[in-house]
Design a protein around this motif. Structure first.
Motif, PDB file in Angstrom:
ATOM      1  N   PRO A 269       0.795  -1.235   0.000  1.00 21.98           N
ATOM      2  CA  PRO A 269       0.000   0.000   0.000  1.00 21.98           C
ATOM      3  C   PRO A 269       0.829   1.287   0.000  1.00 21.98           C
ATOM      4  O   PRO A 269       1.913   1.326   0.562  1.00 21.98           O
ATOM      5  N   VAL A 270       0.271   2.294  -0.665  1.00 21.15           N
ATOM      6  CA  VAL A 270       0.906   3.623  -0.722  1.00 21.15           C
ATOM      7  C   VAL A 270      -0.203   4.649  -0.499  1.00 21.15           C
ATOM      8  O   VAL A 270      -1.294   4.521  -1.081  1.00 21.15           O
ATOM      9  N   PHE A 271       0.060   5.674   0.309  1.00 25.83           N
ATOM     10  CA  PHE A 271      -0.934   6.723   0.542  1.00 25.83           C
ATOM     11  C   PHE A 271      -0.509   7.986  -0.204  1.00 25.83           C
ATOM     12  O   PHE A 271       0.584   8.516   0.024  1.00 25.83           O
ATOM     13  N   LEU A 272      -1.369   8.442  -1.088  1.00 27.95           N
ATOM     14  CA  LEU A 272      -1.033   9.599  -1.915  1.00 27.95           C
ATOM     15  C   LEU A 272      -2.321  10.288  -2.346  1.00 27.95           C
ATOM     16  O   LEU A 272      -3.269   9.613  -2.759  1.00 27.95           O
ATOM     17  N   ASN A 273      -2.318  11.605  -2.305  1.00 28.17           N
ATOM     18  CA  ASN A 273      -3.486  12.389  -2.731  1.00 28.17           C
ATOM     19  C   ASN A 273      -4.779  11.902  -2.062  1.00 28.17           C
ATOM     20  O   ASN A 273      -5.807  11.744  -2.727  1.00 28.17           O
ATOM     21  N   ASN A 274      -4.688  11.606  -0.768  1.00 25.30           N
ATOM     22  CA  ASN A 274      -5.822  11.150   0.025  1.00 25.30           C
ATOM     23  C   ASN A 274      -6.459   9.852  -0.473  1.00 25.30           C
ATOM     24  O   ASN A 274      -7.638   9.597  -0.278  1.00 25.30           O
ATOM     25  N   LYS A 275      -5.657   9.059  -1.159  1.00 21.87           N
ATOM     26  CA  LYS A 275      -6.132   7.738  -1.596  1.00 21.87           C
ATOM     27  C   LYS A 275      -5.115   6.694  -1.159  1.00 21.87           C
ATOM     28  O   LYS A 275      -3.912   6.994  -1.087  1.00 21.87           O
ATOM     29  N   ILE A 276      -5.631   5.511  -0.900  1.00 20.79           N
ATOM     30  CA  ILE A 276      -4.701   4.404  -0.654  1.00 20.79           C
ATOM     31  C   ILE A 276      -4.638   3.564  -1.917  1.00 20.79           C
ATOM     32  O   ILE A 276      -5.662   3.035  -2.385  1.00 20.79           O
TER      33      ILE A 276
END
Lengths: 335, 605
Positions: A269-276
């Motif tokens: 998982p990666v968290f970016l731009n308020n999305k996982i």
């Protein structure tokens, strides 16, 4: 059998609810050998790279500045937080001679886009917190999680009982100067998430995995923390992603499920731009946001894993790194 | 139960029941004919009112056979387990049953048999006399009890029944039928059953059974404890599960030492667990299952083991060995040198270290293994050191026991005929008389690691601080500098053990290599984050934790090609099934960051 039915049902639901927002693989083009690069700033103005001599350099504009010098074979790894004030760096001086996966590495912070560094300590899995004013890392030899306030170098240590499983490193978050969140394992190998009060040492369990052997990762934005729970290896646990609004629920008791499936997703998982973003069981790239909106971005491209570098999403496929972008890649032919 | 009660109330039940219990025995007619007369005169067997016949008379009599009434009484009480080994139509098979001593209850205090001659006269004779005068002539293959139970005779049986069975069902059934009918198998099973019931009953042979390998214990279990029809036995033996194969003696059983408790009693029930619950293997309860967890599930593990041939018949605990480069070196050495040692937790650190130290020190490469025990040589005014491994190991010149004894003798701390003994700290009690004299090395060996293992030397009850430790440092597993590139551990192993290598850049080459060299290995180094992305996150651009590994098989599952892979952090007995895509990514990234861009996946043959 019930799990299979549940999985089929969820896949059916997923096909109804998931929308498609394609992302495209873009090969990285750099002036120098790409494998020497350890960090590229989002705007491309800063590049940290290393040489075979064991030195780390900062390339900025037309100048190249030395950051570290060490003996041959030394390897560096760099990562920034969304605050972009500092970069956290690890230095592995025995990369080729001591292949112990839980060995402690030298941890430093660098000022973002600059060459000045500050030694933090020895450990693994360092992470920047709270506008890059704090660092946390794990010491496998002492079995301790260490939270350090960078300005004063004052440390708070949390003993972690991971006797059950070597090589497993806790993940961390900080909500404030007083509240830290970390992952651990219970005696039945179930992943757990604790809220820890640094001043008092009090800790509260806020999440526990249903199945032993899952991999819990933590992310945070201004209002929510996100907990991803994916299986390790061939553990048959299903996959889930949860969120907690820590503004509305300071005790972190109100856990909201954003994604839950019986299929065993790869995770990464990666968290970016308020999305996982994560890879599902077919290695398709999927994302989910705090409104439970599922999107499929890439299908069947044989992605090995994904990562984030200075707020850009990258994928590894066949040992090559690619930027993931909304526009299709067009190769430029030079005459 | 109700049916049983009804049946037992039936006046015919006492007559019919033994016959029913005898199942498919082919003595129904014999039994039914004789049963009535037997029932009329049951008391005669306890009093033996028959004259004893002398050896001479017996040897002269013709048509002598076991008295049929006597025989019937014995046959009715044959246990279901023993029934498989008796062919009622064969008198030799019946004689064999008496020779084993299983029917001793029927022979009375004097071990007498009842025999009848051609005229129908009944006589009493000893089992030994009957053997010498009748059995020897009629069944020359049968031997008297002493020789049948000798360790040599039993070893022959073990060897015989341990032979691999045919792979097709019909041939296997035929072979197994023969095994069942062999008198030696029967004798062995009787002893084995008695030993299982009461371990102290046959003290002389206890040692013999202890020596039997785990593989053969499983075979004995399935032959003697749960006898099945030969066809069923073969069906299971030829099934695809590794665990079933182990139980049938078709696959090596030592793997189960890390999955089950290493005792005779618990292994069959453990195998039942492995078959019934695939998640049992993720976290084995056995403390010997050191290494990365969760481990593969039992289904994938069984598949991987079916396609694996790496030598794993020795003790190893990866978490204590720490350096994965050292672990992989010892795995390669143990496979090529065919090293074997029964599993014991005390030697899971010292045995791999002895392989590594012996190889490098014999070769004149002491830089690779620098762990030494030293004492201060006051004349030379410097430390005098001897290379050693960590912990005790019987037969190794580098055993810590051997080196400490050597140093203490040099310094005249102990007499020349004394040796120091390694014992666990918790077993030492200074108040016990046995610890008041002698030399002891106290350590908590199960907590020892490559990076540290403290110990105390106690001589005649007093602590001695003479010996110092010089720790080992890192060594070059793979070359990364132009200078000394030939002295990497991988180069040394390959050259010294005269192996050839084949570079593997794609899956086709890998498949071809395993086809051409089915007993060979493929060794590589890749980034852990890409080998196991569900376990380890990628924390940065070209961030890599180098991880050596060995591939020793390939299989096809649901249209996917999967490689049987042991990462050096994995337990030796728990191979994983990895895709070529993940392995290639891991190798490619390591290759890119290597200073000389060295490729790191090679087949060794």
């Amino acid at each position: 059998m019930a799990g299979t039915k549940y999985g089929v049902f969820l896949l059916f639901l997923f096909s109804l609810t998931a929308t498609s927002e394609p992302l495209y693989l873009h090969p990285l083009k750099t002036k120098q050998a790409i494998e020497n690069i350890r960090f590229i700033g989002n705007d491309g103005q800063y590049t940290y790279f290393q040489k075979n001599s064991g030195a780390l350099y900062l390339s900025r504009g037309y100048s190249t500045l030395p950051v570290f010098k060490d003996h041959r074979g030394t390897q560096y790894s760099l990562k920034a937080s969304p605050s972009k004030r500092k970069i956290i760096a690890t230095k592995d001086k025995t990369f080729f001679t001591n292949m112990k996966p839980d060995k402690s590495l030298d941890i430093f912070t660098l000022s973002y886009g600059k060459k000045d560094s500050q030694y933090i300590g020895q450990g693994r899995n360092p992470k920047l917190h709270l506008r890059d004013e704090w660092v946390s890392y794990y010491s496998p030899s002492r079995k301790e999680l260490i939270f350090t306030k960078i300005s004063s170098m004052k440390e708070w240590k949390i003993p972690i009982d991971l006797e059950l499983s070597s090589y497993i490193e806790p993940d961390t978050l900080m909500l404030s100067d007083q509240q830290a969140i970390y992952t651990s394992l219970n005696g039945k190998y179930q992943g757990q998430v604790f809220l820890h009060y640094l001043q008092t040492g009090q800790k509260d369990l806020i999440y526990q995995a249903h199945t032993p052997g899952t991999n819990i990762t933590l992310f945070k934005n201004d209002s929510h923390i996100f907990i991803t729970d994916f299986p390790r290896g061939d553990i048959d646990s299903g996959s889930s992603i949860m969120s907690i609004n820590f503004k509305k629920s300071p005790t972190l008791k109100k856990v909201k499920t954003l994604y839950n499936t019986a299929s065993n997703d790869l995770g990464s998982p990666v968290f970016l731009n308020n999305k996982i973003y994560f890879l599902n069981s077919q290695k398709n790239l999927i994302s989910v946001d705090k409104e439970k909106k599922l999107q499929q971005h890439i299908e069947g491209k044989m992605i090995n894993s994904i990562l984030e570098m200075d707020q850009k999403l990258l994928a590894i496929r066949a040992g090559e790194y690619f930027f993931l972008m909304k526009k299709p890649f067009k190769s430029v032919k030079y005459k | 139960m109700k049916t049983w009660l009804k049946f037992s109330q039936n006046p015919w039940s006492s007559f019919l029941l033994p016959i029913i219990l005898l199942g498919n025995f082919q003595v129904y007619s014999l039994v039914s004919e004789l049963e009535l007369s037997f029932r009329k005169d049951t008391s005669r067997f306890s009093t033996y009112p028959y004259p004893e016949i002398s050896d001479k008379e017996l040897s002269e009599k013709k048509n002598v056979k076991l008295d049929q009434n006597f025989l019937t009484s014995v046959l009715l009480r044959v246990s279901s387990q023993d029934r498989k080994f008796i062919t009622p139509s064969s008198k030799c098979s019946l004689y064999r049953y008496f020779l084993t001593g299983k029917a001793s209850w029927a022979l009375g205090r004097n071990s007498s048999l009842l025999i009848s001659d051609a005229e129908g006269s009944v006589f009493r004779t000893s089992i030994k006399s009957f053997y010498e005068n009748i059995i020897k002539k009629q069944c020359p293959g049968l031997k008297f009890i002493q020789s049948l139970y000798s360790a040599k005779a039993l070893e022959e049986v073990i060897k015989d029944v341990s032979k691999p069975f045919a792979q097709d069902l019909n041939s296997c059934t035929k072979e197994i039928k023969n095994v069942f009918q062999k008198p030696q198998t029967f004798n062995l099973c009787i002893l084995y059953q008695q030993l299982r019931k009461s371990p102290h009953s046959i003290s002389k042979l206890k040692g013999f059974f202890k020596k039997i390998s785990l593989d053969n214990k499983f075979l004995l279990d399935s032959l003697c404890l749960n006898p099945k029809k030969p066809r069923d036995f073969c069906k299971e033996a030829l099934s695809s599960s590794y665990w079933t194969k182990v139980l049938r003696g078709k696959a090596k059983a030592h793997v189960l030492t890390t999955l089950c408790e290493n005792s005779l009693e618990s292994i069959p029930s453990c195998v039942k667990n492995l078959e019934a619950n695939k998640s049992y293997c993720h976290y084995p309860k056995n403390p010997l299952a050191s290494g990365l967890s969760p481990k593969p599930d039992c289904e994938n593990l069984s598949l991987a083991l079916n396609f694996s041939h790496l030598n794993t018949e020795y003790p190893e605990c990866p978490e204590q060995l720490e350096n994965t480069a050292l672990i992989n070196s010892t795995r390669l050495l143990a496979h090529i040198q065919k090293s074997k040692l029964p599993y014991s937790h005390q030697s899971c650190l010292s045995f791999p270290l002895s392989l590594f130290a012996s190889f490098n020190l014999t070769l004149g490469n002491p830089q690779a293994w620098e762990y030494e025990l030293c004492y201060e040589d006051k004349i030379a005014q410097k430390d005098k050191c001897f290379p050693s491994i960590i912990g005790p190991l019987k037969g190794s010149p580098y055993s810590q026991e051997v080196i400490i004894t050597k140093i203490l003798k040099i310094k005249n701390k102990i007499p020349q005929n004394q040796t120091c003994k390694f014992i666990d700290e918790k077993d030492y009690n200074p108040h016990f008389l046995k610890f008041k004299s002698g030399c002891y090395i106290l350590s908590n060996i199960s907590k020892c690691q490559l990076s540290g293992c403290s110990f105390k030397v106690i001589i005649n009850g007093k602590k001695d601080n003479l010996i110092k430790v010089r720790e080992t440092s890192a060594f070059k597993y793979i070359s990364y500098e132009r200078a000394n590139r030939n002295f990497s551990q991988l180069n040394l192993i390959r050259e010294q053990l005269k192996l050839q290598e084949k570079e593997i850049r794609n899956l086709s080459v890998l498949i071809k290599f395993l086809e051409d060299h089915p007993k060979s290995l493929i060794q590589g180094i890749g980034c852990l984050e890409n080998l196991l992305p569900s376990f380890f996150r990628n924390n940065g651009f070209y961030s890599c934790s180098p991880m050596p590994f060995i591939i020793d098989g390939i299989l096809y599952k649901e249209d996917r090609k999967l490689l049987v892979t042991r990462l050096a952090i994995d337990n030796l007995h728990f191979p994983r099934l990895l895709s070529w895509g993940d392995i290639f990514s891991a190798i490619q990234i390591f290759h890119r960051i290597h200073p000389q861009k060295k490729w790191s996946l090679y087949g060794w043959y």
